[in-house]
Design a protein around this motif. Structure first.
Motif, short mmCIF file in Angstrom:
data_model
loop_
_atom_site.label_atom_id
_atom_site.label_comp_id
_atom_site.label_asym_id
_atom_site.label_seq_id
_atom_site.Cartn_x
_atom_site.Cartn_y
_atom_site.Cartn_z
N TRP A 95 -81.13 46.29 23.61
CA TRP A 95 -80.00 45.97 24.40
C TRP A 95 -78.79 46.84 23.72
CZ3 TRP A 95 -80.18 40.28 26.28
CH2 TRP A 95 -81.48 40.17 27.28
N VAL A 96 -77.84 47.18 24.63
CA VAL A 96 -76.39 47.30 24.13
C VAL A 96 -75.48 47.02 25.00
CG1 VAL A 96 -77.28 49.52 22.59
CG2 VAL A 96 -76.73 49.85 25.13
N ALA A 97 -74.20 46.81 24.64
CA ALA A 97 -73.26 46.37 25.49
C ALA A 97 -72.18 47.70 25.67
CB ALA A 97 -72.62 45.25 25.11
N GLU B 130 -80.96 49.33 33.46
CA GLU B 130 -80.58 47.98 34.04
C GLU B 130 -79.54 47.40 33.24
OE1 GLU B 130 -83.17 44.08 35.46
OE2 GLU B 130 -84.06 45.44 34.22
N ALA B 131 -78.80 46.54 33.92
CA ALA B 131 -77.92 45.52 33.49
C ALA B 131 -78.39 44.45 33.71
CB ALA B 131 -76.54 45.56 34.37
N VAL B 132 -78.53 43.67 32.21
CA VAL B 132 -79.28 42.45 31.88
C VAL B 132 -78.53 41.38 31.94
CG1 VAL B 132 -81.57 43.66 31.54
CG2 VAL B 132 -79.67 43.04 29.73
N GLY B 133 -77.11 41.39 31.49
CA GLY B 133 -76.31 40.32 31.29
C GLY B 133 -74.74 40.83 31.00
N LYS B 134 -74.25 39.85 30.64
CA LYS B 134 -72.52 39.99 30.30
C LYS B 134 -72.38 39.75 29.10
CE LYS B 134 -70.15 40.54 34.55
NZ LYS B 134 -69.05 39.67 35.45
N LEU B 135 -71.70 40.19 28.13
CA LEU B 135 -71.37 39.67 26.86
C LEU B 135 -70.22 38.70 26.99
CD1 LEU B 135 -72.02 40.37 23.85
CD2 LEU B 135 -70.31 42.06 23.92
N PHE B 136 -70.56 37.50 26.32
CA PHE B 136 -69.49 36.31 26.29
C PHE B 136 -68.81 36.68 25.05
CE2 PHE B 136 -68.51 31.92 24.74
CZ PHE B 136 -67.93 31.61 25.96
N VAL B 137 -67.52 36.54 25.18
CA VAL B 137 -66.42 36.84 24.06
C VAL B 137 -65.50 35.52 23.96
CG1 VAL B 137 -66.81 39.23 23.76
CG2 VAL B 137 -65.19 38.24 25.49
N LEU C 227 -74.85 35.27 30.69
CA LEU C 227 -73.92 35.32 29.57
C LEU C 227 -74.71 35.28 28.33
CD1 LEU C 227 -70.90 33.28 30.46
CD2 LEU C 227 -71.15 35.70 30.75
N TYR C 228 -74.51 36.38 27.39
CA TYR C 228 -75.19 36.51 26.08
C TYR C 228 -73.76 36.56 24.90
CZ TYR C 228 -79.39 37.21 28.38
OH TYR C 228 -80.57 37.06 29.31
N THR C 229 -74.04 35.64 23.93
CA THR C 229 -73.47 35.88 22.74
C THR C 229 -73.46 37.21 22.11
OG1 THR C 229 -74.52 34.85 21.34
CG2 THR C 229 -73.12 33.42 22.58
N LYS C 230 -72.53 37.58 21.29
CA LYS C 230 -72.74 38.68 20.43
C LYS C 230 -73.91 38.40 19.52
CE LYS C 230 -68.36 40.79 20.26
NZ LYS C 230 -67.27 41.11 19.35
N GLN C 231 -74.25 37.19 19.10
CA GLN C 231 -75.34 36.89 18.21
C GLN C 231 -76.52 37.10 18.99
OE1 GLN C 231 -72.63 34.82 18.66
NE2 GLN C 231 -71.66 35.14 16.62
N GLN C 232 -76.70 36.74 20.15
CA GLN C 232 -77.89 36.99 21.08
C GLN C 232 -78.17 38.55 21.35
OE1 GLN C 232 -76.55 34.23 24.24
NE2 GLN C 232 -78.38 33.14 23.91
N LEU C 233 -77.20 39.16 21.62
CA LEU C 233 -76.92 40.66 21.68
C LEU C 233 -77.84 41.23 20.38
CD1 LEU C 233 -76.67 43.39 23.16
CD2 LEU C 233 -74.34 43.09 22.37
N ALA C 234 -77.35 40.85 19.35
CA ALA C 234 -77.54 41.29 18.02
C ALA C 234 -79.29 41.27 17.85
CB ALA C 234 -76.94 40.68 16.91
#
Length: 79
Positions: A24-26, A72-79, A6-13
């Motif tokens: 990366w994009v979600a 490749e899917a590398v994670g899920k977005l934690f919301v 799981l990754y937060t929006k901040q980590q994705l950013a």
């Protein structure tokens, strides 16, 4: 895909091609690594920026979500 981290929006950013080398994009809660795509150079794809959830923006795209199947899917977005 259930065992992805799981990754937060901040980590994705941070994976925007500027702050870190990963791009990366979600989409619909799944994070995809588009780093190797020539269409995402420098973290930008037309008027879209990496490091974001693009689910809402997909409606305006000239393609469907199946385009993400090649990444490749590398994670899920934690919301």
């Amino acid at each position: 895909m259930d065992n992805l981290p799981l990754y937060t929006k901040q980590q994705l950013a941070l994976r925007n091609g500027q702050d870190k080398p990963e791009i990366w994009v979600a989409l619909k809660g799944v994070i995809y690594d588009v780093t190797e795509s020539r269409l995402w150079r420098n973290g930008k794809h037309y008027e879209h920026w990496a490091g974001q959830d693009l689910t809402e923006e997909l409606f305006d795209a000239p393609h469907t979500e199946t385009v993400f199947e090649k990444f490749e899917a590398v994670g899920k977005l934690f919301v």
